[in-house]
Design an enzyme around this catalytic site. Structure first.
Site, short mmCIF file in Angstrom:
data_model
loop_
_atom_site.label_atom_id
_atom_site.label_comp_id
_atom_site.label_asym_id
_atom_site.label_seq_id
_atom_site.Cartn_x
_atom_site.Cartn_y
_atom_site.Cartn_z
N ASN A 41 4.00 -5.28 5.69
CA ASN A 41 2.85 -6.05 6.17
C ASN A 41 3.28 -7.33 6.87
OD1 ASN A 41 0.57 -4.39 5.40
ND2 ASN A 41 1.13 -4.84 3.29
N ASP A 58 -4.93 6.57 10.11
CA ASP A 58 -4.52 5.26 10.62
C ASP A 58 -3.09 5.27 11.17
OD1 ASP A 58 -2.90 5.27 8.34
OD2 ASP A 58 -4.04 3.71 7.31
N HIS A 63 -0.17 5.13 6.86
CA HIS A 63 -0.02 5.45 5.44
C HIS A 63 0.21 6.95 5.23
CE1 HIS A 63 -2.30 1.62 5.41
NE2 HIS A 63 -1.46 1.36 4.41
N GLY A 84 -2.01 -4.28 1.21
CA GLY A 84 -2.10 -5.48 2.02
C GLY A 84 -1.13 -6.57 1.64
N SER A 114 0.81 -1.22 0.00
CA SER A 114 0.00 0.00 0.00
C SER A 114 0.84 1.27 0.00
CB SER A 114 -0.93 0.01 1.21
OG SER A 114 -0.19 -0.13 2.42
#
Length: 209
Positions: free
Chosen positions: A99, A180, A183, A71, A34
């Site tokens: 991830n 979040d 990002h 992801g 991402s």
């Protein structure tokens, strides 16, 4: 849940002269998760497009394809390597592993997957620039040491240009990340591009056309 990354040391690499007057553009692929895909951002603000603009502003004839999948683990990137990196690609910027770390996977798993990606691309005569990641320190010092070290180890073994920490200058800064905490915002991406640009120029200077 927001993860705060430790700051990585800054590395300074000399920029190579711009590549000019080419009949065809240098075709790069940003293969990642991402962070490359541009999660939560418009396409033009994602890392590949922002990097392409920065390189063109310096006189490079270059195209940067976005092969980021939100992801994706390193193993996920390996599974799609053949169709994500088409024949004719001049170079790959490989950004994977975050991830794996966020899921607490054993560092040996992304290490094996990332090295296999490198080996498979080298077998196709496609050079790789490796963009590293830094483990969250709440995973413990042993995990962090093993995870952080996989990137310089692979770069050294395979003679790759390495950018040690993709999120350098952005990780942990709430003003440069989405809600979040993981990002980057469009401004965060611009900072990433500005910091990684000299290393990308060094990588471009190694490409054989």
């Amino acid at each position: 849940m927001a993860i705060i990354f430790a700051c990585a040391a800054l590395f300074s690499l000399s920029a190579a002269p711009p590549v000019r007057a080419q009949s065809a553009p240098i075709r790069l692929v940003a293969l990642g998760d991402s962070l490359s895909a541009g999660y939560g951002l418009p396409n033009e603000a994602a890392f590949p497009m922002a990097l392409e603009r920065a390189l063109k502003a310096k006189g490079y004839n270059v195209e940067v394809a976005n092969a980021g999948v939100s992801g994706d683990t390193a193993s996920g990137g390996l599974d799609r390597i053949d169709w994500s990196v088409p024949d004719g690609t001049d170079g790959v910027i490989l950004e994977l592993g975050a991830n794996d770390m966020l899921r607490g996977l054993d560092p040996s798993v992304p290490r094996k997957a990332i090295e296999t990606i490198v080996e498979r691309l080298k077998a196709r005569n496609i050079p790789v620039m490796l963009a590293g990641m830094v483990a969250s320190r709440n995973l413990g010092p042993d995990y962090a040491q093993k995870f952080d070290q996989l990137y310089p180890d692979i770069a050294k073994k395979h003679g790759l240009v390495l950018y040690p920490f993709f999120l350098d200058g952005v990780a942990g800064d709430a003003s440069l990340n989405l809600q979040d905490g993981l990002h980057p915002t469009a401004k965060g991406i611009e900072i990433i591009v500005a910091r990684i640009l000299p290393t990308v120029e060094t990588f471009l200077a190694t490409l054989k056309r």
